[in-house]
Design an enzyme around this catalytic site. Structure first.
Site, mmCIF file in Angstrom:
data_model
loop_
_atom_site.group_PDB
_atom_site.id
_atom_site.type_symbol
_atom_site.label_atom_id
_atom_site.label_comp_id
_atom_site.label_asym_id
_atom_site.label_seq_id
_atom_site.Cartn_x
_atom_site.Cartn_y
_atom_site.Cartn_z
ATOM 1 N N ASP A 191 0.867 -1.186 0.000
ATOM 2 C CA ASP A 191 0.000 0.000 0.000
ATOM 3 C C ASP A 191 0.902 1.234 0.000
ATOM 4 O OD1 ASP A 191 -3.036 0.897 1.752
ATOM 5 O OD2 ASP A 191 -1.693 2.159 0.605
ATOM 6 N N ASP A 251 -3.293 2.178 -5.657
ATOM 7 C CA ASP A 251 -2.050 2.176 -4.879
ATOM 8 C C ASP A 251 -1.886 0.948 -3.995
ATOM 9 O OD1 ASP A 251 -3.723 2.690 -2.632
ATOM 10 O OD2 ASP A 251 -2.128 3.887 -1.718
ATOM 11 N N GLU A 252 -2.627 -0.104 -4.319
ATOM 12 C CA GLU A 252 -2.661 -1.226 -3.390
ATOM 13 C C GLU A 252 -2.765 -2.552 -4.149
ATOM 14 O OE1 GLU A 252 -5.938 -2.527 -0.183
ATOM 15 O OE2 GLU A 252 -6.039 -0.467 -0.863
HETATM 16 P P1 TTP Z 1 -5.235 5.074 0.625
HETATM 17 O O1 TTP Z 1 -4.194 3.999 0.431
HETATM 18 O O2 TTP Z 1 -6.394 4.763 1.501
HETATM 19 O O3 TTP Z 1 -4.535 6.374 1.245
HETATM 20 P P2 TTP Z 1 -3.131 6.999 0.955
HETATM 21 O O4 TTP Z 1 -2.310 6.147 0.046
HETATM 22 O O5 TTP Z 1 -3.320 8.395 0.497
HETATM 23 O O6 TTP Z 1 -2.471 7.063 2.383
HETATM 24 P P3 TTP Z 1 -1.941 5.868 3.285
HETATM 25 O O7 TTP Z 1 -2.118 4.608 2.505
HETATM 26 O O8 TTP Z 1 -0.495 6.190 3.516
HETATM 27 O O9 TTP Z 1 -2.759 5.923 4.513
HETATM 28 O O10 TTP Z 1 -5.798 5.549 -0.755
HETATM 29 C C1 TTP Z 1 -4.998 5.616 -1.911
HETATM 30 C C2 TTP Z 1 -5.382 6.823 -2.750
HETATM 31 O O11 TTP Z 1 -6.759 6.754 -3.095
HETATM 32 C C3 TTP Z 1 -5.195 8.133 -2.035
HETATM 33 O O12 TTP Z 1 -3.892 8.659 -2.174
HETATM 34 C C4 TTP Z 1 -6.259 9.005 -2.658
HETATM 35 C C5 TTP Z 1 -7.344 8.052 -3.074
HETATM 36 N N1 TTP Z 1 -8.485 8.146 -2.130
HETATM 37 C C6 TTP Z 1 -9.535 8.995 -2.439
HETATM 38 O O13 TTP Z 1 -9.545 9.614 -3.513
HETATM 39 N N2 TTP Z 1 -10.577 9.107 -1.548
HETATM 40 C C7 TTP Z 1 -10.595 8.440 -0.344
HETATM 41 O O14 TTP Z 1 -11.536 8.585 0.451
HETATM 42 C C8 TTP Z 1 -9.480 7.567 -0.032
HETATM 43 C C9 TTP Z 1 -9.447 6.813 1.268
HETATM 44 C C10 TTP Z 1 -8.461 7.456 -0.955
HETATM 45 MG MG MG Z 2 -2.101 4.101 0.366
#
Ligand code: TTP
Ligand code: MG
Length: 343
Positions: free
Chosen positions: A10, A107-108
């Site tokens: 992630d 991103d995962e």
């Molecule tokens: P996440 O992996 O949930 O968040 P992140 O990568 O920004 O932060 P971290 O993993 O370090 O906690 O989500 C990945 C991407 O998806 C995030 O950068 C932006 C997008 N996203 C949205 O557009 N809306 C949302 O509500 C969430 C949770 C994520």
């Molecule tokens: Mg993330």
């Protein structure tokens, strides 16, 4: 049954980290990505850099609220094109290691390395380094015997985490975590459980299967019962064959310079043909995409007689397609897609 080995990857603050990488002056500063980047308009936060999270800014929070908490933050619009192309790069790296890759979001992803001769930890370290070298971004990694635990693990030590949960540590790791850490437990279930006096996963394991089924129905009740004990047998679901591969670039400044557009397209073509060759595919169809100012997107495609992985031929095709576009407006984005792939 042989113990499975699952890796979950992630990316950290994904959209914000990409913005900080391409604008080095934003590094170390609170960055908020969301809507069209204007915190006075309606819209929600997509994500916030870790610096911005210190002010309590979170995904899905209204932009105006984020602005109230941190007016000096840098507010930026969402640039999906850019984030998708970085995502593709990351997924391509993962696929080099193992064909069992399940992308969950941009991103995962999950990888099942159970059948690999190399230790999961070694593969994961290498992946983490490659992602850093090739994208300049940090990822958090979790390794565990199943998907549920691998995902929990990758979240435990963010950012840039590297966390392994072994079979005999499951109970210890889970017991203190909030119930919200479990898959499928959202706000509603969380507050329902809270009313029952249950906040942690450890407390949840004290409820019998019957009680859980009574309150949450048979399927979800069973899921809570199993997940609270770290039991999850769901498989990593793979897309067996990529249907297409693509690359695109959005210009920082719109352009009508045909030389620049041609050289961008060449770079993208070299890149995508390299992936094609690396993955052992040939392609029959080449598509060039141009997005003009004002978000008008035009694509032109050509299907070849024979599948090919020849850079020369694919580039010649792309170039002939490019010559069919009009350039009376400035160009915002250039892209290439190769499809009709055969192994
Ligand atoms: P996440 O992996 O949930 O968040 P992140 O990568 O920004 O932060 P971290 O993993 O370090 O906690 O989500 C990945 C991407 O998806 C995030 O950068 C932006 C997008 N996203 C949205 O557009 N809306 C949302 O509500 C969430 C949770 C994520
Ligand atoms: Mg993330």
């Amino acid at each position: 049954m042989q113990e499975r080995r699952i890796i979950h990857i992630d990316m950290d603050a994904f959209f914000a980290a990409i913005e900080q990488r391409r604008h080095p002056e934003y590094q170390g500063k609170p960055v908020v990505v969301g809507g069209d980047g204007d915190p006075h308009k309606r819209g929600v936060v997509s994500t916030a850099s870790y610096e911005a999270r210190r002010y309590g800014i979170r995904s899905a929070m209204p932009l105006r609220e984020a602005y109230r908490r941190c007016p000096q933050a840098i507010f930026l619009p969402v640039d999906y094109e850019e984030y998708s192309s970085v995502s593709e790069k990351i997924m391509a790296i993962l696929r080099e290691y193992i064909s069992f890759v399940e992308p969950v979001s941009l991103d995962e992803a999950f990888l099942d390395v159970s059948d690999s001769i190399r230790p999961a930890e070694e593969i994961a370290r290498e992946i983490k380094n490659r992602i850093m070298q090739e994208t300049g971004l940090t990822a958090s990694i979790g390794i565990a015997p199943n998907k549920l635990l691998a995902k929990i693990a990758s979240d435990l030590n963010k950012p840039a985490g590297f966390t392994i949960i072994k079979e005999d540590e499951i109970e210890k790791v889970l017991s203190g975590l909030p119930v919200r850490s479990l898959w499928g437990v959202g706000k509603k279930t969380e507050s329902y459980l809270k009313n029952m006096g249950i906040n942690t996963i450890g407390q949840l394991t004290r409820l019998s299967l019957e009680t859980l089924k009574e309150h949450f129905g048979n399927a979800f009740g069973l899921m809570l019962y199993e997940h609270s004990r770290g039991i999850d047998e769901s498989p990593v679901i793979t897309e067996w064959e990529p249907k297409s591969m693509s690359r695109e670039t959005t210009y920082q400044r719109d352009t009508r310079d045909l030389g620049q557009i041609r050289s961008t397209l060449l770079g993208l073509t070299v890149d995508v043909v390299k992936s094609l060759k690396d993955d052992g595919y040939k392609s029959r169809t080449v598509t060039v995409k141009i997005r003009y100012q004002g978000f008008i997107t035009v694509t032109k495609a050509k299907t070849l007689d024979e599948p090919t992985d020849s850079l020369d031929l694919i580039w010649k095709t792309a170039l002939s397609l490019l010559s069919k576009f009009e350039f009376d407006k400035k160009v915002r984005l250039v892209g290439i897609r190769i499809s009709n792939l055969i192994p």
